[in-house]
Scaffold this motif. Structure first.
Motif, mmCIF file in Angstrom:
data_model
loop_
_atom_site.group_PDB
_atom_site.id
_atom_site.type_symbol
_atom_site.label_atom_id
_atom_site.label_comp_id
_atom_site.label_asym_id
_atom_site.label_seq_id
_atom_site.Cartn_x
_atom_site.Cartn_y
_atom_site.Cartn_z
ATOM 1 N N VAL A 90 -24.413 59.755 -41.607
ATOM 2 C CA VAL A 90 -23.113 59.722 -40.926
ATOM 3 C C VAL A 90 -22.873 58.300 -40.438
ATOM 4 O O VAL A 90 -23.707 57.728 -39.735
ATOM 5 C CB VAL A 90 -23.085 60.692 -39.724
ATOM 6 N N ASP A 135 -23.603 68.809 -37.826
ATOM 7 C CA ASP A 135 -24.279 67.509 -37.854
ATOM 8 C C ASP A 135 -25.463 67.489 -38.831
ATOM 9 O O ASP A 135 -25.825 66.438 -39.344
ATOM 10 C CB ASP A 135 -24.739 67.093 -36.463
ATOM 11 N N HIS A 167 -18.362 55.554 -33.851
ATOM 12 C CA HIS A 167 -19.609 56.261 -34.139
ATOM 13 C C HIS A 167 -20.119 57.046 -32.927
ATOM 14 O O HIS A 167 -20.590 58.186 -33.063
ATOM 15 C CB HIS A 167 -20.676 55.260 -34.599
ATOM 16 N N LEU A 210 -19.590 66.128 -34.188
ATOM 17 C CA LEU A 210 -20.229 66.864 -35.286
ATOM 18 C C LEU A 210 -21.205 67.895 -34.737
ATOM 19 O O LEU A 210 -21.300 69.021 -35.246
ATOM 20 C CB LEU A 210 -20.966 65.898 -36.218
ATOM 21 N N ARG A 211 -21.919 67.504 -33.689
ATOM 22 C CA ARG A 211 -22.874 68.420 -33.057
ATOM 23 C C ARG A 211 -22.140 69.589 -32.422
ATOM 24 O O ARG A 211 -22.559 70.745 -32.544
ATOM 25 C CB ARG A 211 -23.681 67.638 -32.013
ATOM 26 N N VAL A 214 -20.495 61.326 -33.588
ATOM 27 C CA VAL A 214 -21.742 62.092 -33.685
ATOM 28 C C VAL A 214 -21.769 63.302 -32.744
ATOM 29 O O VAL A 214 -22.110 64.410 -33.167
ATOM 30 C CB VAL A 214 -22.954 61.168 -33.484
ATOM 31 N N TRP A 261 -13.449 62.116 -41.982
ATOM 32 C CA TRP A 261 -13.485 63.021 -40.828
ATOM 33 C C TRP A 261 -12.084 63.383 -40.350
ATOM 34 O O TRP A 261 -11.599 64.485 -40.589
ATOM 35 C CB TRP A 261 -14.302 62.396 -39.701
#
Length: 225
Positions: A139, A133, A120, A127-128, A124, A17
């Motif tokens: 992930v 995502d 984490h 990504l959204r 997340v 990432w």
């Protein structure tokens, strides 16, 4: 054309990432220099950062300072870095062509996942926010201390992927540690120059080094076994 070539399997790509899909190197440099300033150390340029960066991160600070930071210094540096980094990271964009590459692989029925040392619970939502995502079969961000590198996390990540074999897996990342993590699980790696390491540093890993994510994907498919 031989049968083996006709039925050649597509690579499963494990993406990194920070510094790979997310173009955040300038946020990283600014946060690093903010941490240095709080301890009275001189600032660092992007070029010097890329030459010296390594994991575990205290070793990177040792290269800069000429000695390992004390436990107290490390705590201040780590807390300060992350405070500044997360303030700026929300303004960082995806690397050039990343969104299109991810969507294109999904459309072509190819698989990909993401394994990152970013926490984490922060990863997340990002990504959204970037609208990507849904492009990954799994992930995994960090769920604990991350200073020792990605190898063990990569092992857990691959074990959790149904039907994915290490010999057909390629890790795409921006750090030598990504290549080490790939080697740890028997996968291959392609390293990208847009993040934390200079090309010279990346080439020390003995894996393909590329300047664009499109080239990274092309190379991954070629070497996937």
């Amino acid at each position: 054309m031989g049968l083996g070539h006709t039925h050649r399997r597509s690579a499963h790509i494990v993406w990194d990432w920070n510094g790979t899909l997310l173009h955040d190197i300038h946020a990283v440099i600014d946060a690093t220099n903010a941490a240095f300033a709080e301890l009275g150390h001189p600032s660092i340029t992007l070029e010097r950062y890329r030459e010296l960066y390594c994991v575990p991160v205290p070793r990177f600070y040792e290269r800069l300072m000429g000695r390992l930071p004390s436990e107290e210094e490390w705590e201040v540096m780590d807390e300060t870095f992350h405070r500044h980094y997360w303030r700026q990271a929300r303004h960082a964009g995806l690397a050039e062509g990343a969104a299109e590459l991810l969507a294109g692989r999904v459309a072509d029925g190819r698989t990909q996942s993401l394994c990152s040392l970013a926490p984490h619970d922060r990863l997340v939502p990002l990504l959204r926010t970037h609208g990507i995502d849904g492009h990954f079969v799994r992930v995994d961000g960090a769920r604990g201390p991350t200073g020792r590198g990605k190898a063990e996390q990569m092992a857990r990540h691959l074990l959790s992927l149904d039907g994915v074999e290490a010999e057909h897996t390629v890790v795409i990342g921006d750090a030598v540690d990504d290549a080490l993590a790939a080697g740890h699980v028997g996968a291959r790696a392609v390293l990208y120059t847009g993040g934390s390491h200079s090309r010279r540093s990346l080439e020390s890993a003995g894996v393909p080094v590329v300047d664009t994510l499109a080239e990274a994907v092309e190379t991954a498919e070629r070497i996937a076994g």
